[in-house]
Design a protein around this motif. Structure first.
Motif, PDB file in Angstrom:
ATOM      1  N   LEU A  12      36.551  23.107  98.674  1.00 42.36           N
ATOM      2  CA  LEU A  12      37.630  23.243  97.690  1.00 42.36           C
ATOM      3  C   LEU A  12      37.377  24.101  96.611  1.00 42.36           C
ATOM      4  O   LEU A  12      38.049  24.236  95.466  1.00 42.36           O
ATOM      5  CB  LEU A  12      37.983  21.701  97.211  1.00 42.36           C
ATOM      6  CG  LEU A  12      38.239  20.694  98.162  1.00 42.36           C
ATOM      7  CD1 LEU A  12      38.407  19.477  97.293  1.00 42.36           C
ATOM      8  CD2 LEU A  12      39.418  21.152  98.954  1.00 42.36           C
ATOM      9  N   GLU A  13      36.390  24.844  96.650  1.00 44.09           N
ATOM     10  CA  GLU A  13      35.751  26.048  95.689  1.00 44.09           C
ATOM     11  C   GLU A  13      35.804  25.330  94.187  1.00 44.09           C
ATOM     12  O   GLU A  13      36.466  25.763  93.268  1.00 44.09           O
ATOM     13  CB  GLU A  13      36.760  27.089  95.802  1.00 44.09           C
ATOM     14  CG  GLU A  13      36.772  27.936  97.118  1.00 44.09           C
ATOM     15  CD  GLU A  13      35.304  28.513  97.154  1.00 44.09           C
ATOM     16  OE1 GLU A  13      35.104  29.441  96.233  1.00 44.09           O
ATOM     17  OE2 GLU A  13      34.843  28.473  98.331  1.00 44.09           O
ATOM     18  N   ARG A  14      35.211  24.357  94.106  1.00 49.63           N
ATOM     19  CA  ARG A  14      34.840  23.851  92.723  1.00 49.63           C
ATOM     20  C   ARG A  14      34.188  24.793  91.927  1.00 49.63           C
ATOM     21  O   ARG A  14      33.636  25.543  92.381  1.00 49.63           O
ATOM     22  CB  ARG A  14      34.091  22.551  92.708  1.00 49.63           C
ATOM     23  CG  ARG A  14      34.434  21.497  93.859  1.00 49.63           C
ATOM     24  CD  ARG A  14      35.586  20.666  93.172  1.00 49.63           C
ATOM     25  NE  ARG A  14      35.855  19.524  94.088  1.00 49.63           N
ATOM     26  CZ  ARG A  14      36.607  18.612  94.045  1.00 49.63           C
ATOM     27  NH1 ARG A  14      37.428  18.667  93.162  1.00 49.63           N
ATOM     28  NH2 ARG A  14      36.967  17.665  94.925  1.00 49.63           N
ATOM     29  N   GLU A  15      34.827  24.688  90.600  1.00 49.76           N
ATOM     30  CA  GLU A  15      34.029  25.964  89.716  1.00 49.76           C
ATOM     31  C   GLU A  15      33.230  25.252  88.607  1.00 49.76           C
ATOM     32  O   GLU A  15      33.524  23.890  88.152  1.00 49.76           O
ATOM     33  CB  GLU A  15      35.589  26.386  88.889  1.00 49.76           C
ATOM     34  CG  GLU A  15      35.315  27.596  87.890  1.00 49.76           C
ATOM     35  CD  GLU A  15      36.196  28.036  86.975  1.00 49.76           C
ATOM     36  OE1 GLU A  15      36.373  29.099  86.816  1.00 49.76           O
ATOM     37  OE2 GLU A  15      36.904  27.059  86.635  1.00 49.76           O
ATOM     38  N   LEU A  16      32.107  25.929  88.571  1.00 53.33           N
ATOM     39  CA  LEU A  16      31.186  25.507  87.579  1.00 53.33           C
ATOM     40  C   LEU A  16      31.061  26.941  86.502  1.00 53.33           C
ATOM     41  O   LEU A  16      31.091  27.898  86.941  1.00 53.33           O
ATOM     42  CB  LEU A  16      29.827  25.432  88.164  1.00 53.33           C
ATOM     43  CG  LEU A  16      28.599  25.316  87.179  1.00 53.33           C
ATOM     44  CD1 LEU A  16      28.681  23.828  86.722  1.00 53.33           C
ATOM     45  CD2 LEU A  16      27.251  25.441  87.946  1.00 53.33           C
ATOM     46  N   ILE A  17      31.230  26.431  85.093  1.00 49.54           N
ATOM     47  CA  ILE A  17      31.062  27.404  84.166  1.00 49.54           C
ATOM     48  C   ILE A  17      29.958  27.258  83.285  1.00 49.54           C
ATOM     49  O   ILE A  17      29.528  26.095  82.950  1.00 49.54           O
ATOM     50  CB  ILE A  17      32.307  27.548  83.357  1.00 49.54           C
ATOM     51  CG1 ILE A  17      33.722  27.593  84.431  1.00 49.54           C
ATOM     52  CG2 ILE A  17      32.379  28.549  82.259  1.00 49.54           C
ATOM     53  CD1 ILE A  17      34.882  27.187  83.717  1.00 49.54           C
ATOM     54  N   TYR A  18      29.215  28.244  83.066  1.00 48.93           N
ATOM     55  CA  TYR A  18      28.049  28.108  82.174  1.00 48.93           C
ATOM     56  C   TYR A  18      28.180  29.499  81.205  1.00 48.93           C
ATOM     57  O   TYR A  18      28.208  30.481  81.719  1.00 48.93           O
ATOM     58  CB  TYR A  18      26.931  27.691  82.778  1.00 48.93           C
ATOM     59  CG  TYR A  18      26.249  28.998  83.615  1.00 48.93           C
ATOM     60  CD1 TYR A  18      25.201  29.768  82.964  1.00 48.93           C
ATOM     61  CD2 TYR A  18      26.353  29.034  85.057  1.00 48.93           C
ATOM     62  CE1 TYR A  18      24.695  30.690  83.406  1.00 48.93           C
ATOM     63  CE2 TYR A  18      25.455  29.988  85.659  1.00 48.93           C
ATOM     64  CZ  TYR A  18      24.894  30.840  85.062  1.00 48.93           C
ATOM     65  OH  TYR A  18      24.082  31.974  85.622  1.00 48.93           O
ATOM     66  N   CYS A  53      21.954  26.021  76.718  1.00 49.98           N
ATOM     67  CA  CYS A  53      23.140  26.409  77.850  1.00 49.98           C
ATOM     68  C   CYS A  53      24.412  25.639  77.859  1.00 49.98           C
ATOM     69  O   CYS A  53      23.885  24.176  77.367  1.00 49.98           O
ATOM     70  CB  CYS A  53      22.706  26.447  79.314  1.00 49.98           C
ATOM     71  SG  CYS A  53      21.380  27.639  79.600  1.00 49.98           S
ATOM     72  N   GLU A  54      25.466  25.782  77.859  1.00 51.84           N
ATOM     73  CA  GLU A  54      26.579  24.907  78.023  1.00 51.84           C
ATOM     74  C   GLU A  54      27.353  25.153  79.317  1.00 51.84           C
ATOM     75  O   GLU A  54      27.544  26.234  79.628  1.00 51.84           O
ATOM     76  CB  GLU A  54      27.638  25.493  76.927  1.00 51.84           C
ATOM     77  CG  GLU A  54      27.175  25.116  75.461  1.00 51.84           C
ATOM     78  CD  GLU A  54      28.253  25.587  74.403  1.00 51.84           C
ATOM     79  OE1 GLU A  54      29.315  25.785  74.782  1.00 51.84           O
ATOM     80  OE2 GLU A  54      27.853  25.411  73.209  1.00 51.84           O
ATOM     81  N   VAL A  55      27.403  23.984  79.819  1.00 49.71           N
ATOM     82  CA  VAL A  55      27.628  23.969  81.515  1.00 49.71           C
ATOM     83  C   VAL A  55      28.864  23.144  81.640  1.00 49.71           C
ATOM     84  O   VAL A  55      28.925  21.843  81.104  1.00 49.71           O
ATOM     85  CB  VAL A  55      26.425  23.448  82.262  1.00 49.71           C
ATOM     86  CG1 VAL A  55      26.836  23.578  83.786  1.00 49.71           C
ATOM     87  CG2 VAL A  55      25.239  24.097  81.847  1.00 49.71           C
ATOM     88  N   THR A  56      30.002  23.901  82.218  1.00 48.85           N
ATOM     89  CA  THR A  56      31.330  22.920  82.107  1.00 48.85           C
ATOM     90  C   THR A  56      31.529  22.700  83.821  1.00 48.85           C
ATOM     91  O   THR A  56      31.576  23.743  84.394  1.00 48.85           O
ATOM     92  CB  THR A  56      32.201  23.677  81.609  1.00 48.85           C
ATOM     93  OG1 THR A  56      32.012  23.860  79.999  1.00 48.85           O
ATOM     94  CG2 THR A  56      33.672  22.963  81.607  1.00 48.85           C
ATOM     95  N   TYR A  57      31.939  21.534  83.991  1.00 49.04           N
ATOM     96  CA  TYR A  57      32.555  21.302  85.259  1.00 49.04           C
ATOM     97  C   TYR A  57      33.715  20.047  85.137  1.00 49.04           C
ATOM     98  O   TYR A  57      33.263  19.124  84.564  1.00 49.04           O
ATOM     99  CB  TYR A  57      31.347  20.728  86.269  1.00 49.04           C
ATOM    100  CG  TYR A  57      32.178  20.123  87.251  1.00 49.04           C
ATOM    101  CD1 TYR A  57      32.758  21.057  88.658  1.00 49.04           C
ATOM    102  CD2 TYR A  57      31.997  18.855  87.883  1.00 49.04           C
ATOM    103  CE1 TYR A  57      33.414  20.333  89.785  1.00 49.04           C
ATOM    104  CE2 TYR A  57      32.651  18.289  89.091  1.00 49.04           C
ATOM    105  CZ  TYR A  57      33.504  19.169  90.020  1.00 49.04           C
ATOM    106  OH  TYR A  57      34.148  18.672  90.801  1.00 49.04           O
TER     107      TYR A  57
END
Length: 122
Positions: free
Chosen positions: A107-113, A16-20
């Motif tokens: 603040l509706e932070r975004e996590l992408i994976y 898994c690649e997880v981006t924040y």
């Protein structure tokens, strides 16, 4: 003289690649018999990500992915995704999730994976 050698089998791997906040972490895990001791991984102090692949050898019983927002009292579950067999046997990694975008907090932070599965045998 005929020499027989077993074919090398690919190890079963959930990648898994997880981006924040522009930073990407690579998280890899193999199969486990018991999903409960698997630890969540801190993502930038804002999120927690927990990939769980239950199975044995090159057999996958299921994959569960959990994403949590790191809230004040306790982590808040944003998403639980469950993937069940059959999974295609392939020599290259199989895209399991596609790219997922999750939002949480005031603040509706975004996590992408996104995750791939490799080493599944027929």
């Amino acid at each position: 003289m005929l020499l027989l050698t077993p074919l090398a089998q690919a190890n079963l791997l959930l990648h898994c690649e997880v981006t924040y906040a522009g930073s990407t972490q690579v998280i890899e895990t193999g199969p486990v018999a018991d999903p409960y001791p698997v630890q969540s991984i801190d993502i930038g102090g804002r999120f927690w990500f927990k990939p769980v692949m239950v199975g044995e050898g090159n057999r996958v019983d299921y994959v569960k992915l959990y994403a949590y927002l790191d809230a004040q009292k306790q982590p808040l579950l944003l998403q639980e995704a469950i993937y069940r067999p059959p999974f295609p046997a392939a020599t290259t990694p199989h895209p399991l999730t596609g790219e997922q975008h999750l939002y949480g907090g005031a603040l509706e932070r975004e996590l992408i994976y996104s995750c791939t599965l490799q080493g599944v045998q027929p």
